[in-house]
Structures are given as structure tokens and as C-alpha cells.
Design a protein around this motif. Structure first.
Motif, PDB file in Angstrom:
ATOM      1  N   VAL A  63       0.871  -1.166   0.000  1.00  0.00           N
ATOM      2  CA  VAL A  63       0.000   0.000   0.000  1.00  0.00           C
ATOM      3  C   VAL A  63       0.915   1.224   0.000  1.00  0.00           C
ATOM      4  CG1 VAL A  63      -1.752   1.305   1.264  1.00  0.00           C
ATOM      5  CG2 VAL A  63      -1.823  -1.198   1.291  1.00  0.00           C
ATOM      6  N   PRO A  64       1.133   1.816  -1.181  1.00  0.00           N
ATOM      7  CA  PRO A  64       1.960   3.023  -1.211  1.00  0.00           C
ATOM      8  C   PRO A  64       1.328   4.123  -0.358  1.00  0.00           C
ATOM      9  CG  PRO A  64       1.599   2.158  -3.427  1.00  0.00           C
ATOM     10  CD  PRO A  64       0.680   1.415  -2.507  1.00  0.00           C
ATOM     11  N   MET A  65       2.161   4.874   0.339  1.00  0.00           N
ATOM     12  CA  MET A  65       1.631   5.888   1.252  1.00  0.00           C
ATOM     13  C   MET A  65       0.881   6.989   0.517  1.00  0.00           C
ATOM     14  SD  MET A  65       2.129   4.752   4.302  1.00  0.00           S
ATOM     15  CE  MET A  65       1.638   3.209   3.506  1.00  0.00           C
ATOM     16  N   ALA A  66       1.293   7.331  -0.701  1.00  0.00           N
ATOM     17  CA  ALA A  66       0.545   8.325  -1.475  1.00  0.00           C
ATOM     18  C   ALA A  66      -0.864   7.805  -1.759  1.00  0.00           C
ATOM     19  CB  ALA A  66       1.273   8.656  -2.769  1.00  0.00           C
ATOM     20  N   LEU A 114      -2.471   5.597   0.092  1.00  0.00           N
ATOM     21  CA  LEU A 114      -3.205   5.600   1.360  1.00  0.00           C
ATOM     22  C   LEU A 114      -3.733   6.999   1.668  1.00  0.00           C
ATOM     23  CD1 LEU A 114      -4.205   4.234   3.934  1.00  0.00           C
ATOM     24  CD2 LEU A 114      -1.918   4.592   4.918  1.00  0.00           C
ATOM     25  N   ARG A 115      -2.939   8.017   1.392  1.00  0.00           N
ATOM     26  CA  ARG A 115      -3.421   9.393   1.577  1.00  0.00           C
ATOM     27  C   ARG A 115      -4.616   9.659   0.678  1.00  0.00           C
ATOM     28  NH1 ARG A 115       2.215  10.124   1.864  1.00  0.00           N
ATOM     29  NH2 ARG A 115       2.347  10.856  -0.289  1.00  0.00           N
ATOM     30  N   ASP A 116      -4.567   9.171  -0.568  1.00  0.00           N
ATOM     31  CA  ASP A 116      -5.701   9.331  -1.485  1.00  0.00           C
ATOM     32  C   ASP A 116      -6.948   8.631  -0.958  1.00  0.00           C
ATOM     33  OD1 ASP A 116      -4.095  10.762  -3.253  1.00  0.00           O
ATOM     34  OD2 ASP A 116      -3.790   9.061  -4.624  1.00  0.00           O
ATOM     35  N   ASP A 126     -12.566  -1.127   4.448  1.00  0.00           N
ATOM     36  CA  ASP A 126     -13.337  -1.388   3.224  1.00  0.00           C
ATOM     37  C   ASP A 126     -12.723  -0.677   2.014  1.00  0.00           C
ATOM     38  OD1 ASP A 126     -15.108  -2.909   4.729  1.00  0.00           O
ATOM     39  OD2 ASP A 126     -16.674  -1.354   4.790  1.00  0.00           O
ATOM     40  N   ALA A 127     -12.312   0.570   2.210  1.00  0.00           N
ATOM     41  CA  ALA A 127     -11.738   1.345   1.105  1.00  0.00           C
ATOM     42  C   ALA A 127     -10.398   0.764   0.658  1.00  0.00           C
ATOM     43  CB  ALA A 127     -11.582   2.806   1.523  1.00  0.00           C
ATOM     44  N   VAL A 128      -9.593   0.297   1.615  1.00  0.00           N
ATOM     45  CA  VAL A 128      -8.314  -0.324   1.260  1.00  0.00           C
ATOM     46  C   VAL A 128      -8.559  -1.618   0.486  1.00  0.00           C
ATOM     47  CG1 VAL A 128      -6.273  -1.485   2.212  1.00  0.00           C
ATOM     48  CG2 VAL A 128      -6.957   0.750   3.100  1.00  0.00           C
TER      49      VAL A 128
END
Length: 184
Positions: free
Chosen positions: A21-24, A26-28, A66-68
Motif C-alpha cells: 500500500v503506497p503511502m501516497a 493511502l493518503r488518497d 473497506d476502502a483499502v
């Protein structure tokens, strides 16, 4: 409108090249859920955000999970805790954090209080000087030689100990950084 600053703790992402899960991204994801002022810390599933919806921590964690899953195609256990709770966990540390190296101290955040009886089979005396203690939905772990050499950490990682409970650990640097980020 009430705004609250939260820390999100995702369990088991970006470990050994798995469940990336790239942090960018995850921020999105967090921004897409309507959160603002989103900041990530390290690559190990730590994020801080401001929420204005008034949802409780469990609902925020479920929505994030859920979003992840929708975005990346795999389940991730998530805990969401407000800044006041994160600070209270740091403040309640039963070990002398100021005099220890950060790699010697860890906190396992738990989704609920666990019955210490689950851990009764672990003879703490046999692991000395390593030690663990319970806090409010948290387990504190002192490992003088670091986590990588800890026999107690191995004993505490047995799956049955946490059955039905989300548990995710952070070293003391991350614990204090999350406090700092939720109190800007």
C-alpha cells in the motif's frame, strides 16, 4: 462542526514486499473518505487525518478497511484512535521511556481490552529482563536488546492470544510521532 484528529494504524502492510500500500495511495484513500489534513508516517501503515463527520473510531476503521480492500484487493485490519487516546497511551507507559532507546520499547494497540488471563501461560520471569504490561487497549513491551532478538516478542505473537482482537505494534519512535502528528 466538530473536527477531531485521528491516527490510523494499518496492520501488516508493506512487510517483506507483501500487501503493498503506497503511502501516497493511502493518503488518497483517506482523502476520498472525506478526511482532510492527511499525513502518513513511514511505510508501515501509519496515517493521521482530520475528520469532520463525527463518526466513531470503529466506524472510521471499518470504512478505511473497506476502502483499502476495494482499492488494493486485500483485507487489512485497521485501528483508528483519536489524538487524546494516543497521547494517553504514551503518557501511561509503565516503563521509563525517557531513559530507554526507542528500539527497546513497543506498544501493541488492541481493538478492545483483552483479558490478561489469555497471557497467564507466559511465564514473564523466564523472559527477564524483557517484560510486558497492559494498558488501556494496549500492551507495552520492554525489550532491552531490541525486538529482533526478543524471545518474549515471539511468545507474544502467538495467534491465539489475540483471537477476535485486532492487534498491531509500533516502536516507541512511531508511538511518539503519532502523538506529535495528532496534536499539531
Amino acid at each position: 462542526m466538530t473536527t477531531t484528529r485521528y491516527g490510523a494504524l494499518l496492520r501488516g502492510i508493506n512487510v517483506g514486499g507483501n500487501r503493498k500500500v503506497p503511502m501516497a495511495a493511502l493518503r488518497d484513500v483517506l482523502t476520498g473518505l472525506g478526511h482532510s489534513d492527511v499525513v502518513t508516517y513511514l511505510q508501515s501503515g501509519n496515517a493521521v487525518f482530520t475528520d469532520t463527520t463525527g463518526a466513531d473510531e470503529s466506524a472510521l476503521a471499518a470504512a478505511l478497511g473497506d476502502a483499502v480492500q476495494e482499492r488494493f484487493g486485500f483485507e487489512v485490519d485497521c485501528l483508528v484512535r483519536d489524538g487524546a487516546y494516543l497521547k494517553s497511551v504514551a503518557d501511561a507507559c509503565p516503563f521509563p521511556a525517557a531513559s530507554l532507546r526507542p528500539k527497546q520499547l513497543h506498544v501493541t494497540y488492541l481493538s478492545e481490552r483483552v483479558d490478561p488471563e489469555r497471557f497467564a501461560a507466559i511465564d514473564q520471569e523466564s523472559y527477564r529482563p524483557e517484560e510486558f504490561r497492559f494498558g488501556d487497549r494496549a500492551l507495552y513491551l520492554y525489550v532491552p536488546d531490541g525486538l529482533g532478538r526478543s524471545r518474549l516478542a515471539v511468545a507474544l505473537s502467538r495467534p491465539g492470544l489475540y483471537r477476535g482482537t485486532v492487534a498491531t505494534s509500533r516502536n516507541w519512535n512511531t508511538v511518539t510521532k503519532l502523538v506529535e502528528l495528532t496534536h499539531d
